[in-house]
Design an enzyme around this catalytic site. Structure first.
Site, PDB file in Angstrom:
ATOM      1  N   LYS A  18       0.910  -1.305   0.084  1.00 42.55           N
ATOM      2  CA  LYS A  18       0.003  -0.073  -0.069  1.00 42.55           C
ATOM      3  C   LYS A  18       0.809   1.407  -0.072  1.00 42.55           C
ATOM      4  O   LYS A  18       0.371   2.242  -0.808  1.00 42.55           O
ATOM      5  CB  LYS A  18      -0.851  -0.068   1.269  1.00 42.55           C
ATOM      6  CG  LYS A  18      -1.991  -1.010   1.152  1.00 42.55           C
ATOM      7  CD  LYS A  18      -3.300  -0.510   1.905  1.00 42.55           C
ATOM      8  CE  LYS A  18      -2.704  -0.663   3.695  1.00 42.55           C
ATOM      9  NZ  LYS A  18      -2.358  -1.782   4.180  1.00 42.55           N
ATOM     10  N   ARG A  93     -11.399   0.972   7.484  1.00 45.28           N
ATOM     11  CA  ARG A  93     -10.739  -0.300   7.726  1.00 45.28           C
ATOM     12  C   ARG A  93     -12.026  -1.302   8.072  1.00 45.28           C
ATOM     13  O   ARG A  93     -11.917  -2.390   8.383  1.00 45.28           O
ATOM     14  CB  ARG A  93      -9.999  -0.257   9.215  1.00 45.28           C
ATOM     15  CG  ARG A  93      -8.457   0.184   8.761  1.00 45.28           C
ATOM     16  CD  ARG A  93      -7.616  -0.702   8.739  1.00 45.28           C
ATOM     17  NE  ARG A  93      -6.543  -0.855   9.246  1.00 45.28           N
ATOM     18  CZ  ARG A  93      -5.244  -0.054   9.195  1.00 45.28           C
ATOM     19  NH1 ARG A  93      -5.187   0.834   8.342  1.00 45.28           N
ATOM     20  NH2 ARG A  93      -4.357  -0.368   9.943  1.00 45.28           N
ATOM     21  N   ARG A 132      11.899  -8.971   5.583  1.00 47.46           N
ATOM     22  CA  ARG A 132      11.957  -7.471   5.712  1.00 47.46           C
ATOM     23  C   ARG A 132      13.279  -7.449   6.851  1.00 47.46           C
ATOM     24  O   ARG A 132      13.274  -8.033   7.678  1.00 47.46           O
ATOM     25  CB  ARG A 132      10.647  -6.962   6.291  1.00 47.46           C
ATOM     26  CG  ARG A 132       9.734  -6.454   5.175  1.00 47.46           C
ATOM     27  CD  ARG A 132       8.854  -5.370   5.418  1.00 47.46           C
ATOM     28  NE  ARG A 132       7.916  -5.709   6.511  1.00 47.46           N
ATOM     29  CZ  ARG A 132       6.691  -5.235   6.763  1.00 47.46           C
ATOM     30  NH1 ARG A 132       6.220  -4.409   5.611  1.00 47.46           N
ATOM     31  NH2 ARG A 132       6.000  -5.394   7.584  1.00 47.46           N
ATOM     32  N   ARG A 165      12.283  -6.936  12.625  1.00 45.24           N
ATOM     33  CA  ARG A 165      11.208  -6.379  13.543  1.00 45.24           C
ATOM     34  C   ARG A 165      10.586  -7.492  14.214  1.00 45.24           C
ATOM     35  O   ARG A 165      10.355  -8.727  13.702  1.00 45.24           O
ATOM     36  CB  ARG A 165      10.035  -5.632  12.644  1.00 45.24           C
ATOM     37  CG  ARG A 165      10.412  -4.219  12.562  1.00 45.24           C
ATOM     38  CD  ARG A 165       9.536  -3.532  11.542  1.00 45.24           C
ATOM     39  NE  ARG A 165       7.940  -3.961  11.870  1.00 45.24           N
ATOM     40  CZ  ARG A 165       6.804  -3.330  11.212  1.00 45.24           C
ATOM     41  NH1 ARG A 165       7.174  -2.450  10.291  1.00 45.24           N
ATOM     42  NH2 ARG A 165       5.783  -3.713  11.367  1.00 45.24           N
ATOM     43  N   ARG A 176      -1.922 -11.066  12.413  1.00 45.17           N
ATOM     44  CA  ARG A 176      -2.320 -10.144  11.860  1.00 45.17           C
ATOM     45  C   ARG A 176      -3.040 -10.184  10.608  1.00 45.17           C
ATOM     46  O   ARG A 176      -4.091  -9.593  10.287  1.00 45.17           O
ATOM     47  CB  ARG A 176      -1.051  -8.771  11.393  1.00 45.17           C
ATOM     48  CG  ARG A 176      -0.436  -8.402  12.849  1.00 45.17           C
ATOM     49  CD  ARG A 176       0.976  -7.926  12.578  1.00 45.17           C
ATOM     50  NE  ARG A 176       0.962  -6.933  11.776  1.00 45.17           N
ATOM     51  CZ  ARG A 176       2.119  -6.457  11.136  1.00 45.17           C
ATOM     52  NH1 ARG A 176       3.470  -7.159  11.164  1.00 45.17           N
ATOM     53  NH2 ARG A 176       2.211  -5.198  10.007  1.00 45.17           N
TER      54      ARG A 176
HETATM   55  P1  AMP Z   1      -1.265   1.583   9.541  1.00 46.35           P
HETATM   56  O1  AMP Z   1      -0.126   2.496   9.727  1.00 46.35           O
HETATM   57  O2  AMP Z   1      -2.427   1.981   8.526  1.00 46.35           O
HETATM   58  O3  AMP Z   1      -0.846   0.010   9.486  1.00 46.35           O
HETATM   59  O4  AMP Z   1      -2.100   1.791  11.017  1.00 46.35           O
HETATM   60  C1  AMP Z   1      -1.465   1.519  12.266  1.00 46.35           C
HETATM   61  C2  AMP Z   1      -2.264   1.488  13.094  1.00 46.35           C
HETATM   62  O5  AMP Z   1      -3.090   2.644  13.491  1.00 46.35           O
HETATM   63  C3  AMP Z   1      -3.403   0.307  13.165  1.00 46.35           C
HETATM   64  O6  AMP Z   1      -2.942  -0.796  13.673  1.00 46.35           O
HETATM   65  C4  AMP Z   1      -4.484   0.740  14.020  1.00 46.35           C
HETATM   66  O7  AMP Z   1      -4.233   0.566  15.531  1.00 46.35           O
HETATM   67  C5  AMP Z   1      -4.434   2.287  13.799  1.00 46.35           C
HETATM   68  N1  AMP Z   1      -5.463   2.534  12.521  1.00 46.35           N
HETATM   69  C6  AMP Z   1      -4.950   3.206  11.483  1.00 46.35           C
HETATM   70  N2  AMP Z   1      -6.010   3.529  10.613  1.00 46.35           N
HETATM   71  C7  AMP Z   1      -7.169   2.930  11.267  1.00 46.35           C
HETATM   72  C8  AMP Z   1      -8.467   2.848  11.067  1.00 46.35           C
HETATM   73  N3  AMP Z   1      -8.979   3.362   9.806  1.00 46.35           N
HETATM   74  N4  AMP Z   1      -9.348   2.489  11.876  1.00 46.35           N
HETATM   75  C9  AMP Z   1      -9.110   1.835  13.147  1.00 46.35           C
HETATM   76  N5  AMP Z   1      -7.585   1.850  13.489  1.00 46.35           N
HETATM   77  C10 AMP Z   1      -6.859   2.265  12.509  1.00 46.35           C
END
Ligand code: AMP
Length: 231
Positions: A18, A93, A132, A165, A176
Site C-alpha cells: 500500500k 478499515r 524485511r 522487526r 495480523r
Molecule cells: P497503519 O499504519 O495503517 O498500519 O495503521 C497503524 C495502526 O493505526 C493500526 O494498527 C490501528 O491501530 C490504527 N489505525 C489506522 N487506521 C485505522 C482505521 N481506519 N481504523 C482503526 N484503526 C486504525
C-alpha cells in the site's frame, strides 16, 4: 456534483505494498493522501489527549475506535488542500467506517470513492514480510527478496548488522493477517457493487503500475482538464 474531484480508497492487507503504490498514485494523479495510521502515530508521539488514548490499541495492533478515526478523517477532508480530491490510505478499515465515509462524501457533494483493492495470497505476504530487515544503526530498510544488502546481514551504508522487526515473525504476521481478513471481508462486500477494482498485488510493481494507469486513465484525464481550466 463536481466530477473533477477524485476520491481514491486503497485497500489491502499488511505487506501488500500500500505504501509504495500510494506514493505512485499520489504522483500519477497529483492528489494528496490521508493516512490514518500516520495521523495516529503523530498523535501518539505528540503525547496529546487523543494520542494517549489510542497508544495501547496501536501498540497491540488493534483497531482504534470507528468514532475517533471517522472524526479525524471528516475534519481532514474539510481542509482546503483536499478540495481537488485525495487518496485514503488505511481508511476505511471496517464496513461501519465505509458507511460513514459514503454518507459524509454525499453530504459534502463529493463523488463516491474509486476503490482499489490490493489482493495477495497469505503465503506471499508472509514470505515478503519475513524477508524485511532494517539496519539497527541508521534504520535503512532492506528486503532479502527485492532489495538485498550487498553483503549478507550487513547495512550497505554503515556495515552495521541488519535486524528483523519483532512483529515480522511468521506467527505474528499470520495473526495480523487473520485479524485483517475478519474485518476486510464485510468491507470489501460493501464496496464490491460500486466502483471497485481488485488488483493482484503478488505481481511486480511494473505490472501493477501499468494496471493502475489503465484503471485511472479517465480519472487522470479529468484531473488534467480541470487543471487547464483553472490555469
Ligand atoms: P497503519 O499504519 O495503517 O498500519 O495503521 C497503524 C495502526 O493505526 C493500526 O494498527 C490501528 O491501530 C490504527 N489505525 C489506522 N487506521 C485505522 C482505521 N481506519 N481504523 C482503526 N484503526 C486504525
Amino acid at each position: 456534483m463536481d466530477r473533477s474531484r477524485h476520491i481514491i480508497v486503497l485497500l489491502g492487507p499488511p505487506g501488500s505494498g500500500k505504501g509504495t503504490h500510494s506514493a505512485f498514485l499520489r504522483e500519477h494523479l497529483g492528489i494528496p493522501s490521508i493516512s490514518t495510521g500516520e495521523i495516529l502515530r503523530a498523535e501518539v508521539q505528540s503525547r496529546s489527549v487523543v494520542g494517549r488514548r489510542v497508544e495501547a490499541a496501536m501498540r497491540a495492533g488493534k483497531l482504534v475506535s470507528d468514532h475517533l478515526v471517522n472524526r479525524i478523517v471528516a475534519s481532514r477532508i474539510g481542509h482546503r488542500e483536499f478540495r481537488g480530491g485525495f487518496l485514503l490510505d488505511g481508511y476505511p478499515r471496517t464496513a461501519d467506517q465505509a458507511a460513514f465515509l459514503d454518507g459524509h462524501l454525499t453530504c459534502m457533494g463529493m463523488p463516491a470513492p474509486l476503490v482499489l483493492h490490493l489482493d495477495c495470497p497469505d503465503d506471499v505476504l508472509v514470505q515478503r514480510m519475513t524477508s524485511r530487515r532494517s539496519c539497527g544503526h541508521c534504520g535503512r530498510l532492506y528486503n532479502l527478496l527485492f532489495h538485498p544488502p550487498a553483503r549478507p546481514g550487513r547495512c550497505d551504508h554503515d556495515d552495521s548488522p541488519l535486524l528483523q522487526r519483532l512483529d515480522d515473525s511468521e506467527a505474528v504476521i499470520r495473526t495480523r493477517l487473520e485479524a485483517y481478513q475478519r474485518v476486510a471481508e464485510p468491507l470489501i462486500a460493501w464496496y464490491r457493487p460500486g466502483n471497485y477494482h481488485r488488483l493482484d498485488a503478488s505481481r511486480g510493481a511494473a505490472h501493477l503500475h501499468a494496471r493502475l494507469r489503465q484503471i485511472l486513465a479517465p480519472e487522470a484525464a479529468v484531473l488534467a482538464s480541470s487543471e487547464l481550466a483553472v490555469a
